[in-house]
Write a protein that holds these residues in place. Structure first.
Motif, PDB file in Angstrom:
ATOM      1  N   UNK A 106       0.833  -1.207   0.000  1.00  0.00           N
ATOM      2  CA  UNK A 106       0.000   0.000   0.000  1.00  0.00           C
ATOM      3  C   UNK A 106       0.867   1.256   0.000  1.00  0.00           C
ATOM      4  N   UNK A 107       0.351   2.292  -0.651  1.00  0.00           N
ATOM      5  CA  UNK A 107       1.119   3.523  -0.752  1.00  0.00           C
ATOM      6  C   UNK A 107       0.131   4.662  -0.923  1.00  0.00           C
ATOM      7  N   UNK A 108       0.028   5.504   0.103  1.00  0.00           N
ATOM      8  CA  UNK A 108      -1.014   6.534   0.092  1.00  0.00           C
ATOM      9  C   UNK A 108      -0.424   7.939  -0.030  1.00  0.00           C
ATOM     10  N   UNK A 109       0.624   8.076  -0.853  1.00  0.00           N
ATOM     11  CA  UNK A 109       1.300   9.366  -0.956  1.00  0.00           C
ATOM     12  C   UNK A 109       0.780  10.215  -2.111  1.00  0.00           C
ATOM     13  N   UNK A 110      -0.100   9.654  -2.939  1.00  0.00           N
ATOM     14  CA  UNK A 110      -0.551  10.381  -4.121  1.00  0.00           C
ATOM     15  C   UNK A 110       0.351  10.154  -5.321  1.00  0.00           C
ATOM     16  N   UNK A 111       1.367   9.302  -5.152  1.00  0.00           N
ATOM     17  CA  UNK A 111       2.238   8.937  -6.274  1.00  0.00           C
ATOM     18  C   UNK A 111       2.316   7.407  -6.343  1.00  0.00           C
ATOM     19  N   UNK A 112       3.017   6.892  -7.346  1.00  0.00           N
ATOM     20  CA  UNK A 112       3.188   5.436  -7.471  1.00  0.00           C
ATOM     21  C   UNK A 112       4.548   5.029  -6.943  1.00  0.00           C
ATOM     22  N   UNK A 134      -6.217  13.029 -10.258  1.00  0.00           N
ATOM     23  CA  UNK A 134      -6.133  13.615  -8.917  1.00  0.00           C
ATOM     24  C   UNK A 134      -5.998  15.122  -8.965  1.00  0.00           C
ATOM     25  N   UNK A 135      -5.866  15.685 -10.176  1.00  0.00           N
ATOM     26  CA  UNK A 135      -5.692  17.126 -10.308  1.00  0.00           C
ATOM     27  C   UNK A 135      -4.523  17.649  -9.495  1.00  0.00           C
ATOM     28  N   UNK A 139       6.316   1.096 -19.484  1.00  0.00           N
ATOM     29  CA  UNK A 139       5.251   1.715 -20.257  1.00  0.00           C
ATOM     30  C   UNK A 139       3.961   1.823 -19.426  1.00  0.00           C
ATOM     31  N   UNK A 140       3.637   0.750 -18.721  1.00  0.00           N
ATOM     32  CA  UNK A 140       2.448   0.776 -17.862  1.00  0.00           C
ATOM     33  C   UNK A 140       2.627   1.814 -16.758  1.00  0.00           C
ATOM     34  N   UNK A 174       0.948   6.610 -14.146  1.00  0.00           N
ATOM     35  CA  UNK A 174       1.342   7.768 -13.340  1.00  0.00           C
ATOM     36  C   UNK A 174       0.725   9.046 -13.906  1.00  0.00           C
ATOM     37  N   UNK A 175       0.784   9.153 -15.237  1.00  0.00           N
ATOM     38  CA  UNK A 175       0.155  10.301 -15.901  1.00  0.00           C
ATOM     39  C   UNK A 175      -1.335  10.361 -15.572  1.00  0.00           C
TER      40      UNK A 175
END
Ligand SMILES: CCCCCCCC/C=C\CCCCCCCC(=O)SCCNC(=O)CCNC(=O)[C@H](O)C(C)(C)COP(=O)(O)OP(=O)(O)OC[C@H]1O[C@@H](n2cnc3c(N)ncnc32)[C@H](O)[C@@H]1OP(=O)(O)O
Ligand SMILES: CCCCCCCCCCCCCC(=O)OC[C@@H](O)COP(=O)(O)O
Length: 251
Positions: free
Chosen positions: A156-162, A241-242, A228-229, A234-235
């Motif tokens: 799990x990762x809740x930072x707003x990034x991957x 998420x704006x 590629x995925x 990420x984009x």
């Protein structure tokens, strides 16, 4: 109520709901299907889809037509929180099982319902045994015509990034020669943050992206496929998420 107490209450309620409803769903699964089968996912999905109303969560889903590929496929998505199970069940296609860490099997009735639904358990601490299980899955998903859902961040990762992706999911897709369908959930950070004890109602945007073919790819192409995925997801994550400074969702 202080935010900390409020957060603790809401998370405890979520866990209690999961435990109680899993027990009920397990009885339903055993009565209807008699044991471990992916058919139970329909029952589990029906139960879990009601959870969002308890927490004031709304889902806005785009691209469901991208799940309509003939035959098996590998689905990859971002993993933010234990709350993801609601977003998962909101869009889960038929005949689809997830890959999960084996520790989840020991969470009482929640472990039982995962087992009954056909979840594939892997030991993350042993790469070789996880690889072996996943190679087996590459074969069975083709013969049994199932889709497989993997969280390629592996945690799990809740930072707003991957987080960087683990490779197993993409090896699996290449070995089975099945398309990869990325699914992206917008960042929860505006309504959920365990660090700041935030957990309010909120809206989650979900986008199912077009399948990426793997026909003819070999293990040499796995890194490219994964990269590629990662970049498309990420984009999409930033767009949905704006993110400040990133492309805003125009819709
Ligand atoms: C009714 C009410 C109910 C309420 C409750 C709801 C219930 C709902 C019911 C049901 C829903 C169920 C939902 C479950 C959700 C679960 C979520 C989780 O648990 S997330 C954690 C587990 N998931 C993963 O970890 C991802 C999969 N992981 C991987 O794929 C990894 O890659 C893994 C474990 C196989 C290895 O991880 P490494 O940490 O060792 O790292 P690497 O870099 O990927 O691999 C090392 C080397 O091995 C190669 N490799 C990996 N896999 C390979 C393969 N298959 N073949 C050949 N090489 C492989 C790689 O290419 C890499 O080598 P080079 O660095 O590139 O040279
Ligand atoms: C005995 C206590 C049971 C408590 C019941 C908790 C109910 C919550 C059920 C939601 C299912 C959660 C699946 C999930 O999201 O697991 C997270 C892991 O995959 C990621 O691993 P990591 O711990 O982030 O490395």
């Amino acid at each position: 109520l202080s935010p900390t107490v409020n957060f603790a209450l809401r998370i405890s309620f979520y866990c209690a709901l999961c435990l109680v409803v899993s027990a009920l769903a397990a009885v339903a699964c055993l009565l209807v299907n008699g044991g471990r089968t992916v058919k139970n996912m329909r029952i589990i999905k029906a139960f879990v889809k009601t959870f969002k109303y308890f927490f004031g969560l709304r889902f806005e889903v785009k691209g469901l037509e991208n799940f309509k590929v003939e035959g098996p496929a590998l689905i990859v998505s971002n993993h933010q929180s234990i709350l993801d199970m609601m977003g998962l069940m909101e869009v889960l296609p038929d005949n689809c099982v997830q890959v999960g860490k084996k520790e989840l099997m020991y969470m009482g009735s929640v472990g039982l319902i995962m087992y009954l639904g056909g979840v594939i358990f892997i030991n993350r601490k042993s790469t070789s045994s996880a690889k072996m299980v996943m190679s087996e899955v590459a074969k069975t998903m083709v013969t049994e015509n199932t889709k497989v859902w993997v969280y390629p961040e592996g945690t799990r990762n809740c930072t707003g990034d991957l987080l960087p992706f683990k490779k197993g999911a993409f090896h699996l897709a290449v070995q089975a020669q099945v398309p990869v369908i990325p699914v992206v959930y917008s960042s929860f950070t505006t309504f959920y943050n365990p660090k700041t004890k935030l957990f309010t109602s909120g809206k989650i945007k979900v986008e199912i992206l077009p399948p990426i073919e793997t026909k003819g790819l070999t293990s040499d192409d796995v890194t490219d496929l994964s990269d590629r995925c990662f970049s498309t997801m990420r984009e999409t994550l930033f767009r949905l998420s704006g993110h400040p400074g990133e492309a805003k969702d125009s819709s």
